[in-house]
Design a protein around this motif. Structure first.
Motif, PDB file in Angstrom:
ATOM      1  N   LYS A 216       0.812  -1.212   0.000  1.00 24.02           N
ATOM      2  CA  LYS A 216       0.000   0.000   0.000  1.00 24.02           C
ATOM      3  C   LYS A 216       0.851   1.270   0.000  1.00 24.02           C
ATOM      4  CE  LYS A 216      -3.917   2.154   2.380  1.00 24.02           C
ATOM      5  NZ  LYS A 216      -4.858   2.038   3.527  1.00 24.02           N
ATOM      6  N   GLY A 217       0.684   2.077  -1.044  1.00 27.06           N
ATOM      7  CA  GLY A 217       1.348   3.370  -1.133  1.00 27.06           C
ATOM      8  C   GLY A 217       2.850   3.324  -1.317  1.00 27.06           C
ATOM      9  N   LYS A 218       3.392   2.186  -1.721  1.00 22.01           N
ATOM     10  CA  LYS A 218       4.846   2.059  -1.820  1.00 22.01           C
ATOM     11  C   LYS A 218       5.310   1.903  -3.267  1.00 22.01           C
ATOM     12  CE  LYS A 218       5.220  -0.141   2.719  1.00 22.01           C
ATOM     13  NZ  LYS A 218       5.583  -1.374   3.450  1.00 22.01           N
ATOM     14  N   SER A 219       6.501   2.419  -3.518  1.00 20.06           N
ATOM     15  CA  SER A 219       7.158   2.204  -4.804  1.00 20.06           C
ATOM     16  C   SER A 219       7.934   0.895  -4.704  1.00 20.06           C
ATOM     17  CB  SER A 219       8.119   3.356  -5.111  1.00 20.06           C
ATOM     18  OG  SER A 219       8.841   3.106  -6.296  1.00 20.06           O
ATOM     19  N   VAL A 220       7.775   0.035  -5.702  1.00 20.05           N
ATOM     20  CA  VAL A 220       8.412  -1.278  -5.652  1.00 20.05           C
ATOM     21  C   VAL A 220       9.157  -1.562  -6.953  1.00 20.05           C
ATOM     22  CG1 VAL A 220       6.658  -2.185  -4.088  1.00 20.05           C
ATOM     23  CG2 VAL A 220       6.352  -2.432  -6.561  1.00 20.05           C
ATOM     24  N   ARG A 221      10.000  -2.581  -6.909  1.00 17.62           N
ATOM     25  CA  ARG A 221      10.710  -3.044  -8.102  1.00 17.62           C
ATOM     26  C   ARG A 221      10.192  -4.417  -8.489  1.00 17.62           C
ATOM     27  NH1 ARG A 221      16.589  -3.791  -6.723  1.00 17.62           N
ATOM     28  NH2 ARG A 221      16.662  -4.606  -8.859  1.00 17.62           N
ATOM     29  N   VAL A 222      10.087  -4.660  -9.775  1.00 19.47           N
ATOM     30  CA  VAL A 222       9.779  -6.002 -10.248  1.00 19.47           C
ATOM     31  C   VAL A 222      10.894  -6.438 -11.189  1.00 19.47           C
ATOM     32  CG1 VAL A 222       7.277  -5.837 -10.015  1.00 19.47           C
ATOM     33  CG2 VAL A 222       8.343  -5.140 -12.147  1.00 19.47           C
ATOM     34  N   LYS A 223      11.338  -7.668 -11.004  1.00 24.95           N
ATOM     35  CA  LYS A 223      12.365  -8.244 -11.870  1.00 24.95           C
ATOM     36  C   LYS A 223      11.697  -9.361 -12.658  1.00 24.95           C
ATOM     37  CE  LYS A 223      16.510  -8.604 -10.160  1.00 24.95           C
ATOM     38  NZ  LYS A 223      17.669  -8.964  -9.303  1.00 24.95           N
ATOM     39  N   ILE A 224      11.388  -9.073 -13.911  1.00 24.32           N
ATOM     40  CA  ILE A 224      10.648 -10.003 -14.764  1.00 24.32           C
ATOM     41  C   ILE A 224      11.617 -10.940 -15.477  1.00 24.32           C
ATOM     42  CG2 ILE A 224       9.061 -10.195 -16.717  1.00 24.32           C
ATOM     43  CD1 ILE A 224       8.069  -7.365 -16.000  1.00 24.32           C
ATOM     44  N   SER A 225      11.331 -12.234 -15.392  1.00 28.26           N
ATOM     45  CA  SER A 225      12.212 -13.214 -16.026  1.00 28.26           C
ATOM     46  C   SER A 225      11.584 -13.871 -17.250  1.00 28.26           C
ATOM     47  CB  SER A 225      12.601 -14.298 -15.017  1.00 28.26           C
ATOM     48  OG  SER A 225      11.443 -14.931 -14.494  1.00 28.26           O
ATOM     49  N   SER A 226      10.247 -13.841 -17.352  1.00 26.66           N
ATOM     50  CA  SER A 226       9.585 -14.461 -18.501  1.00 26.66           C
ATOM     51  C   SER A 226       8.130 -14.023 -18.542  1.00 26.66           C
ATOM     52  CB  SER A 226       9.666 -15.992 -18.416  1.00 26.66           C
ATOM     53  OG  SER A 226       8.974 -16.464 -17.271  1.00 26.66           O
ATOM     54  N   VAL A 227       7.433 -14.438 -19.584  1.00 26.73           N
ATOM     55  CA  VAL A 227       6.002 -14.182 -19.726  1.00 26.73           C
ATOM     56  C   VAL A 227       5.330 -15.523 -19.986  1.00 26.73           C
ATOM     57  CG1 VAL A 227       4.211 -13.047 -21.108  1.00 26.73           C
ATOM     58  CG2 VAL A 227       6.352 -11.858 -20.621  1.00 26.73           C
ATOM     59  N   ASP A 228       4.255 -15.816 -19.235  1.00 26.72           N
ATOM     60  CA  ASP A 228       3.613 -17.115 -19.407  1.00 26.72           C
ATOM     61  C   ASP A 228       2.567 -17.078 -20.515  1.00 26.72           C
ATOM     62  OD1 ASP A 228       1.324 -15.941 -18.361  1.00 26.72           O
ATOM     63  OD2 ASP A 228       1.381 -17.021 -16.457  1.00 26.72           O
ATOM     64  N   ARG A 229       1.900 -18.194 -20.713  1.00 30.07           N
ATOM     65  CA  ARG A 229       0.947 -18.306 -21.821  1.00 30.07           C
ATOM     66  C   ARG A 229      -0.291 -17.449 -21.626  1.00 30.07           C
ATOM     67  NH1 ARG A 229      -1.707 -24.348 -21.031  1.00 30.07           N
ATOM     68  NH2 ARG A 229      -2.090 -24.211 -18.783  1.00 30.07           N
ATOM     69  N   TYR A 230      -0.477 -16.919 -20.411  1.00 30.75           N
ATOM     70  CA  TYR A 230      -1.609 -16.034 -20.143  1.00 30.75           C
ATOM     71  C   TYR A 230      -1.191 -14.562 -20.230  1.00 30.75           C
ATOM     72  CZ  TYR A 230      -3.350 -20.428 -18.224  1.00 30.75           C
ATOM     73  OH  TYR A 230      -3.713 -21.746 -18.057  1.00 30.75           O
ATOM     74  N   ASP A 231      -0.001 -14.304 -20.785  1.00 27.65           N
ATOM     75  CA  ASP A 231       0.550 -12.952 -20.912  1.00 27.65           C
ATOM     76  C   ASP A 231       0.819 -12.305 -19.558  1.00 27.65           C
ATOM     77  OD1 ASP A 231       0.744 -12.721 -23.724  1.00 27.65           O
ATOM     78  OD2 ASP A 231      -1.409 -12.363 -23.862  1.00 27.65           O
ATOM     79  N   ARG A 232       1.071 -13.116 -18.553  1.00 28.82           N
ATOM     80  CA  ARG A 232       1.441 -12.577 -17.247  1.00 28.82           C
ATOM     81  C   ARG A 232       2.962 -12.527 -17.139  1.00 28.82           C
ATOM     82  NH1 ARG A 232      -1.853 -16.568 -13.336  1.00 28.82           N
ATOM     83  NH2 ARG A 232      -0.460 -17.975 -14.466  1.00 28.82           N
ATOM     84  N   ALA A 233       3.466 -11.434 -16.599  1.00 26.72           N
ATOM     85  CA  ALA A 233       4.902 -11.307 -16.387  1.00 26.72           C
ATOM     86  C   ALA A 233       5.275 -12.093 -15.131  1.00 26.72           C
ATOM     87  CB  ALA A 233       5.278  -9.840 -16.217  1.00 26.72           C
ATOM     88  N   ILE A 234       6.153 -13.068 -15.272  1.00 32.57           N
ATOM     89  CA  ILE A 234       6.602 -13.872 -14.133  1.00 32.57           C
ATOM     90  C   ILE A 234       7.756 -13.120 -13.480  1.00 32.57           C
ATOM     91  CG2 ILE A 234       7.432 -16.113 -13.387  1.00 32.57           C
ATOM     92  CD1 ILE A 234       4.624 -16.063 -14.704  1.00 32.57           C
ATOM     93  N   ALA A 235       7.578 -12.752 -12.214  1.00 31.04           N
ATOM     94  CA  ALA A 235       8.536 -11.817 -11.633  1.00 31.04           C
ATOM     95  C   ALA A 235       8.765 -12.007 -10.141  1.00 31.04           C
ATOM     96  CB  ALA A 235       8.052 -10.384 -11.881  1.00 31.04           C
ATOM     97  N   VAL A 236       9.867 -11.439  -9.704  1.00 32.58           N
ATOM     98  CA  VAL A 236      10.186 -11.277  -8.289  1.00 32.58           C
ATOM     99  C   VAL A 236       9.886  -9.821  -7.954  1.00 32.58           C
ATOM    100  CG1 VAL A 236      12.057 -11.195  -6.602  1.00 32.58           C
ATOM    101  CG2 VAL A 236      11.940 -13.079  -8.252  1.00 32.58           C
ATOM    102  N   LEU A 237       9.193  -9.587  -6.848  1.00 37.16           N
ATOM    103  CA  LEU A 237       8.845  -8.219  -6.459  1.00 37.16           C
ATOM    104  C   LEU A 237       9.628  -7.835  -5.212  1.00 37.16           C
ATOM    105  CD1 LEU A 237       5.395  -6.543  -6.556  1.00 37.16           C
ATOM    106  CD2 LEU A 237       6.845  -6.256  -4.546  1.00 37.16           C
ATOM    107  N   ILE A 238      10.333  -6.705  -5.301  1.00 37.72           N
ATOM    108  CA  ILE A 238      11.201  -6.256  -4.216  1.00 37.72           C
ATOM    109  C   ILE A 238      10.618  -5.013  -3.558  1.00 37.72           C
ATOM    110  CG2 ILE A 238      13.536  -5.527  -3.610  1.00 37.72           C
ATOM    111  CD1 ILE A 238      14.486  -6.983  -6.145  1.00 37.72           C
ATOM    112  N   LEU A 239      10.478  -5.068  -2.238  1.00 36.14           N
ATOM    113  CA  LEU A 239       9.929  -3.961  -1.460  1.00 36.14           C
ATOM    114  C   LEU A 239      10.999  -2.885  -1.237  1.00 36.14           C
ATOM    115  CD1 LEU A 239       8.100  -6.218   1.128  1.00 36.14           C
ATOM    116  CD2 LEU A 239       7.014  -4.882  -0.683  1.00 36.14           C
ATOM    117  N   PRO A 240      10.592  -1.674  -0.843  1.00 38.84           N
ATOM    118  CA  PRO A 240      11.553  -0.580  -0.642  1.00 38.84           C
ATOM    119  C   PRO A 240      12.668  -0.906   0.348  1.00 38.84           C
ATOM    120  CG  PRO A 240       9.331   0.288  -0.692  1.00 38.84           C
ATOM    121  CD  PRO A 240       9.199  -1.210  -0.670  1.00 38.84           C
TER     122      PRO A 240
END
Length: 231
Positions: A77-101
């Motif tokens: 909530k209300g935070k800026s975050v980082r996502v490290k995307i490694s691939s995209v699945d068959r549903y067009d979802r970005a597969i990622a690790v999400l890093i908190l501040p």
């Protein structure tokens, strides 16, 4: 809403088309769909449907499904975050690790609090997630308080059908439940894992097993030259 969904699909398609499988972006989460799926808006205004890598949170209809979603909403909530995307699945979802501040990884936070499973679909697995899950299991954290807990992938497949809990919680086949994709050919009576030669693209009509022991008790034998992936 339609425009938003179109933007998500286009962003995912562009990511896939460009073969960008090591993308690191900063932005904010604008929607939490459930414990492991969310909508991320990058600082340049692009929207991505993100599926957290190597974790599988309980479905909304499962015990701890709502808690997992609320946990993610509270952390983001209300935070800026980082996502490290490694691939995209068959549903067009970005597969990622999400890093908190503060540097914590959302994927690991969910697992360590017992609010998601370590989703061991591909090998080799992340040893950190494996260790965190084992500790959560030992401490009966979150969903692990229930010895008959149903993994979300089984819940999706069986629509919530539950197996009788073992008389002794310590008798739960903790290792066996992680044999993802273990199937058996009803004609040859041989079972095999996804990495084995001859694994079908379409497994309809094949028997599905939760563990090697399950396959053996069902009268199936291991396919020659096919061994269990090391975890």
């Amino acid at each position: 809403m339609l425009k938003t969904l179109q933007t998500i699909v286009v962003a995912g398609a562009l990511l896939f088309a460009g073969q960008c499988f090591a993308v690191d972006m900063t932005g904010k989460v604008v929607e939490v769909l459930d414990g492991d799926t969310l909508t991320f808006e990058s600082n340049d205004g692009r929207l991505f449907r993100v599926r957290l890598k190597e974790v599988d949170a309980p479905e909304p209809g499962q015990t701890f499904g709502r808690q997992a979603t609320q946990f993610v909403e509270t952390l983001l909530k209300g935070k800026s975050v980082r996502v490290k995307i490694s691939s995209v699945d068959r549903y067009d979802r970005a597969i990622a690790v999400l890093i908190l501040p503060d540097g914590r990884v959302l994927n690991r936070e969910l697992v360590s609090h017992g609010l998601a499973w370590h989703y061991r679909v591909h090998f080799p697995v992340d040893p950190a997630l494996r260790a965190l899950e084992y500790q959560a299991w030992k401490q009966n954290a979150g969903l692990w308080v229930d010895p008959s807990v149903v993994p979300p992938w089984e819940f999706r497949r069986e629509k919530g059908a539950r197996k009788p809990p073992p008389a002794d919680p310590s008798a739960m086949d903790y290792n066996g439940i992680f044999d993802y994709g273990l199937i058996g050919n009803p004609d040859t009576k041989l079972f095999l894992w996804p990495d084995c030669q001859g694994y079908p693209e379409d497994s309809r009509g094949f028997a599905v097993f939760g563990s090697e022991l399950h396959a053996q008790k069902s009268g199936f034998k291991q396919s020659p030259g096919c061994s269990r992936p090391e975890s």
